[in-house]
Design a protein around this motif. Structure first.
Motif, PDB file in Angstrom:
ATOM      1  N   GLU A  13      89.863 -58.915  16.247  1.00 38.44           N
ATOM      2  CA  GLU A  13      89.093 -58.653  15.044  1.00 38.44           C
ATOM      3  C   GLU A  13      89.514 -59.532  13.868  1.00 38.44           C
ATOM      4  OE1 GLU A  13      86.409 -56.828  14.532  1.00 38.44           O
ATOM      5  OE2 GLU A  13      86.365 -56.396  16.682  1.00 38.44           O
ATOM      6  N   ARG A  14      90.819 -59.728  13.716  1.00 32.31           N
ATOM      7  CA  ARG A  14      91.280 -60.577  12.605  1.00 32.31           C
ATOM      8  C   ARG A  14      90.766 -62.000  12.747  1.00 32.31           C
ATOM      9  NH1 ARG A  14      97.534 -59.057  10.916  1.00 32.31           N
ATOM     10  NH2 ARG A  14      97.018 -57.074   9.907  1.00 32.31           N
ATOM     11  N   ALA A  15      90.759 -62.509  13.955  1.00 35.41           N
ATOM     12  CA  ALA A  15      90.253 -63.855  14.181  1.00 35.41           C
ATOM     13  C   ALA A  15      88.766 -63.932  13.871  1.00 35.41           C
ATOM     14  CB  ALA A  15      90.512 -64.287  15.623  1.00 35.41           C
ATOM     15  N   ARG A  16      88.012 -62.897  14.234  1.00 33.76           N
ATOM     16  CA  ARG A  16      86.580 -62.897  13.940  1.00 33.76           C
ATOM     17  C   ARG A  16      86.324 -62.906  12.429  1.00 33.76           C
ATOM     18  NH1 ARG A  16      86.159 -60.311  18.977  1.00 33.76           N
ATOM     19  NH2 ARG A  16      86.796 -58.260  18.198  1.00 33.76           N
ATOM     20  N   SER A  17      87.127 -62.145  11.706  1.00 33.58           N
ATOM     21  CA  SER A  17      87.002 -62.148  10.241  1.00 33.58           C
ATOM     22  C   SER A  17      87.352 -63.517   9.671  1.00 33.58           C
ATOM     23  CB  SER A  17      87.908 -61.078   9.637  1.00 33.58           C
ATOM     24  OG  SER A  17      87.483 -59.780  10.003  1.00 33.58           O
ATOM     25  N   ALA A  18      88.423 -64.107  10.182  1.00 34.20           N
ATOM     26  CA  ALA A  18      88.837 -65.429   9.707  1.00 34.20           C
ATOM     27  C   ALA A  18      87.772 -66.482  10.000  1.00 34.20           C
ATOM     28  CB  ALA A  18      90.161 -65.829  10.348  1.00 34.20           C
ATOM     29  N   LEU A  19      87.152 -66.406  11.156  1.00 32.59           N
ATOM     30  CA  LEU A  19      86.091 -67.358  11.498  1.00 32.59           C
ATOM     31  C   LEU A  19      84.934 -67.256  10.517  1.00 32.59           C
ATOM     32  CD1 LEU A  19      86.073 -66.964  15.386  1.00 32.59           C
ATOM     33  CD2 LEU A  19      86.513 -69.098  14.151  1.00 32.59           C
ATOM     34  N   GLN A  20      84.559 -66.042  10.166  1.00 30.53           N
ATOM     35  CA  GLN A  20      83.471 -65.880   9.197  1.00 30.53           C
ATOM     36  C   GLN A  20      83.871 -66.441   7.840  1.00 30.53           C
ATOM     37  OE1 GLN A  20      81.227 -62.178   9.014  1.00 30.53           O
ATOM     38  NE2 GLN A  20      81.179 -62.284   6.776  1.00 30.53           N
ATOM     39  N   ALA A  21      85.104 -66.154   7.404  1.00 33.31           N
ATOM     40  CA  ALA A  21      85.572 -66.671   6.117  1.00 33.31           C
ATOM     41  C   ALA A  21      85.593 -68.193   6.112  1.00 33.31           C
ATOM     42  CB  ALA A  21      86.960 -66.119   5.808  1.00 33.31           C
ATOM     43  N   CYS A  22      86.069 -68.783   7.197  1.00 32.71           N
ATOM     44  CA  CYS A  22      86.101 -70.251   7.298  1.00 32.71           C
ATOM     45  C   CYS A  22      84.690 -70.827   7.299  1.00 32.71           C
ATOM     46  CB  CYS A  22      86.839 -70.672   8.563  1.00 32.71           C
ATOM     47  SG  CYS A  22      88.595 -70.259   8.598  1.00 32.71           S
ATOM     48  N   GLY A  23      83.779 -70.172   8.002  1.00 29.38           N
ATOM     49  CA  GLY A  23      82.410 -70.657   8.081  1.00 29.38           C
ATOM     50  C   GLY A  23      81.689 -70.658   6.755  1.00 29.38           C
ATOM     51  N   ALA A  24      82.142 -69.810   5.814  1.00 26.95           N
ATOM     52  CA  ALA A  24      81.492 -69.744   4.508  1.00 26.95           C
ATOM     53  C   ALA A  24      81.548 -71.075   3.768  1.00 26.95           C
ATOM     54  CB  ALA A  24      82.142 -68.641   3.665  1.00 26.95           C
ATOM     55  N   ILE A  25      82.550 -71.892   4.067  1.00 26.65           N
ATOM     56  CA  ILE A  25      82.658 -73.200   3.409  1.00 26.65           C
ATOM     57  C   ILE A  25      81.442 -74.062   3.718  1.00 26.65           C
ATOM     58  CG2 ILE A  25      84.049 -75.305   3.207  1.00 26.65           C
ATOM     59  CD1 ILE A  25      86.488 -73.679   3.888  1.00 26.65           C
ATOM     60  N   GLU A  26      80.826 -73.879   4.887  1.00 26.83           N
ATOM     61  CA  GLU A  26      79.662 -74.684   5.242  1.00 26.83           C
ATOM     62  C   GLU A  26      78.492 -74.415   4.301  1.00 26.83           C
ATOM     63  OE1 GLU A  26      79.799 -77.094   7.303  1.00 26.83           O
ATOM     64  OE2 GLU A  26      81.823 -76.606   8.040  1.00 26.83           O
ATOM     65  N   LEU A  27      78.410 -73.215   3.754  1.00 23.69           N
ATOM     66  CA  LEU A  27      77.353 -72.930   2.793  1.00 23.69           C
ATOM     67  C   LEU A  27      77.628 -73.587   1.439  1.00 23.69           C
ATOM     68  CD1 LEU A  27      76.652 -69.254   3.797  1.00 23.69           C
ATOM     69  CD2 LEU A  27      74.920 -71.057   3.643  1.00 23.69           C
ATOM     70  N   ILE A  28      78.897 -73.706   1.078  1.00 24.42           N
ATOM     71  CA  ILE A  28      79.222 -74.482  -0.125  1.00 24.42           C
ATOM     72  C   ILE A  28      78.838 -75.946   0.097  1.00 24.42           C
ATOM     73  CG2 ILE A  28      81.081 -75.318  -1.606  1.00 24.42           C
ATOM     74  CD1 ILE A  28      82.477 -72.719  -1.307  1.00 24.42           C
ATOM     75  N   GLN A  29      79.050 -76.438   1.305  1.00 27.72           N
ATOM     76  CA  GLN A  29      78.666 -77.808   1.616  1.00 27.72           C
ATOM     77  C   GLN A  29      77.154 -77.994   1.505  1.00 27.72           C
ATOM     78  OE1 GLN A  29      80.079 -80.478   1.802  1.00 27.72           O
ATOM     79  NE2 GLN A  29      79.289 -81.873   3.366  1.00 27.72           N
ATOM     80  N   THR A  30      76.390 -77.020   1.938  1.00 28.23           N
ATOM     81  CA  THR A  30      74.936 -77.089   1.780  1.00 28.23           C
ATOM     82  C   THR A  30      74.568 -77.202   0.309  1.00 28.23           C
ATOM     83  OG1 THR A  30      74.407 -75.895   3.804  1.00 28.23           O
ATOM     84  CG2 THR A  30      72.783 -75.781   2.044  1.00 28.23           C
TER      85      THR A  30
END
Length: 364
Positions: free
Chosen positions: A79-96
């Motif tokens: 579960e912690r890894a899944r949360s971390a993956l979502q948090a990391c993925g949020a940077i892609e929206l800043i890139q957009t």
């Protein structure tokens, strides 16, 4: 390709895949929410945001955040890894947000080899015979796409933080990441307007607009979420500043000497726009030092009527191109040295060293 390289490449692609899956899952959920608010808003504006985000990019920033998480002691499963993956993925929206808004500010007609968001909507306005000015309509929709991406980035990140070990350490890094990219963009726009050609300004823009946002802060963010010790955070941030700066300098070389089919952007665009880059700043200084009046006069017209091909040849002749190449190599080597002594996962270690080697290599 040898067996070791194949294994490493497969592992890295595995990391990209799980990040892509987390991003896609979140965006599709938000798209359904948007369609529930208003059908057209969901199909057009929210849909554009999702399509742009998922339609290209190497996921470098989210990948580096994930590697920072692993380097900081974060788990790769559960579960912690899944949360971390979502948090990391949020940077892609800043890139957009950054890319779509950057194209508006620069007036760029293309992105990733296709019409940029504002250019596409400008053409759509004309084709459909809408009222008002086509350019303003296209730019307005592009601004809204970028704004929505930034809103969703914050939502995606904040939602994920509840499941990571150190949310309190991660939030300040997220705040700094978002603010620094705005500061870098501001300095970039202002330097262009002032026709600033100083090497110091160029490096400051590079640090805030690219090095911090693209490499240093993603690594810092992942490590902070995991609760990494100070020595690990310092080493990763130092690596990020060096390699991130080299990353931008390499991109500057590609913008002048590269292949538009490879970059997805017209070659020579930085010259036509009068961007303040280390390549141009070094050229101006070298022209003065060498007493080259013709080169000095030509470079003074960058951003006005200077021919990009002639400017490129002049910068090469002056030695500015070689200077930037050498700087890339020095920064990449220094960044790599900062990793010595860290007990890194083999995939992370090789990935970071490979990125440094790439940024230190002449791309042209």
């Amino acid at each position: 390709m040898n067996t070791h390289r194949q294994v490493h490449t497969a592992a890295v692609e595995g990391h990209r895949t799980v990040l892509e899956d987390a991003l896609r899952l979140y965006l599709h959920r938000r798209l359904r929410d948007a369609e529930g608010i208003d059908g057209e808003f969901g199909r057009e504006l929210a849909g554009e945001t999702v399509r742009f985000t998922l339609g290209g990019g190497k996921r470098l920033r989210s990948l580096l955040a994930w590697w920072g998480w692993i380097a900081g002691g974060g788990t790769t499963g559960g579960e912690r890894a899944r949360s971390a993956l979502q948090a990391c993925g949020a940077i892609e929206l800043i890139q957009t947000c950054a890319l779509v808004h950057d194209d508006v500010m620069d007036g760029s007609p293309t992105r990733r080899g296709r019409p940029s968001v504002h250019a596409r909507h400008t053409a759509e306005h004309t084709e459909n015979g809408h009222g008002g000015e086509p350019r303003r309509y296209g730019e307005a929709l592009a601004v809204l796409v970028g704004d929505l991406a930034l809103v969703w980035a914050d939502d995606m990140f904040e939602e994920a933080l509840a499941g990571v070990p150190r949310p309190g350490r991660a939030r300040p890094v997220w705040r700094d990441l978002r603010t620094e990219i705005m500061a870098g963009q501001f300095l970039d726009v202002r330097a262009q307007a002032r026709r600033d050609r100083s090497e110091g300004t160029a490096l400051r823009v590079n640090l805030l607009k690219t090095a911090s946002y693209s490499v240093e802060r993603p690594l810092h963010l992942g490590a902070a979420m995991a609760g990494a010790d100070a020595a690990t955070v310092d080493a990763l941030r130092g690596y990020g500043r060096d390699v991130g700066t080299a990353f931008q300098l390499r991109d500057d070389l590609l913008g002048v000497y590269g292949d538009s089919a490879r970059t997805g952007k017209p070659v020579g665009e930085d010259i036509r726009e009068g961007k303040c880059t280390l390549l141009l700043g070094a050229g101006v200084r070298l022209a003065e030092e060498q007493g080259d009046a013709a080169a000095r006069d030509l470079l003074a017209r960058v951003g006005e009527d200077a021919d990009p091909a002639e400017v490129a040849a002049t910068l090469d002749r002056l030695g500015a191109r070689d200077l930037v190449r050498a700087r890339c190599g020095e920064l990449a080597a220094r960044g790599t040295d900062r990793l010595d002594g860290l007990d890194l996962d083999p995939v992370v270690s090789e990935g970071l060293r490979g990125l440094a080697a790439q940024t230190g290599t002449d791309p042209t």
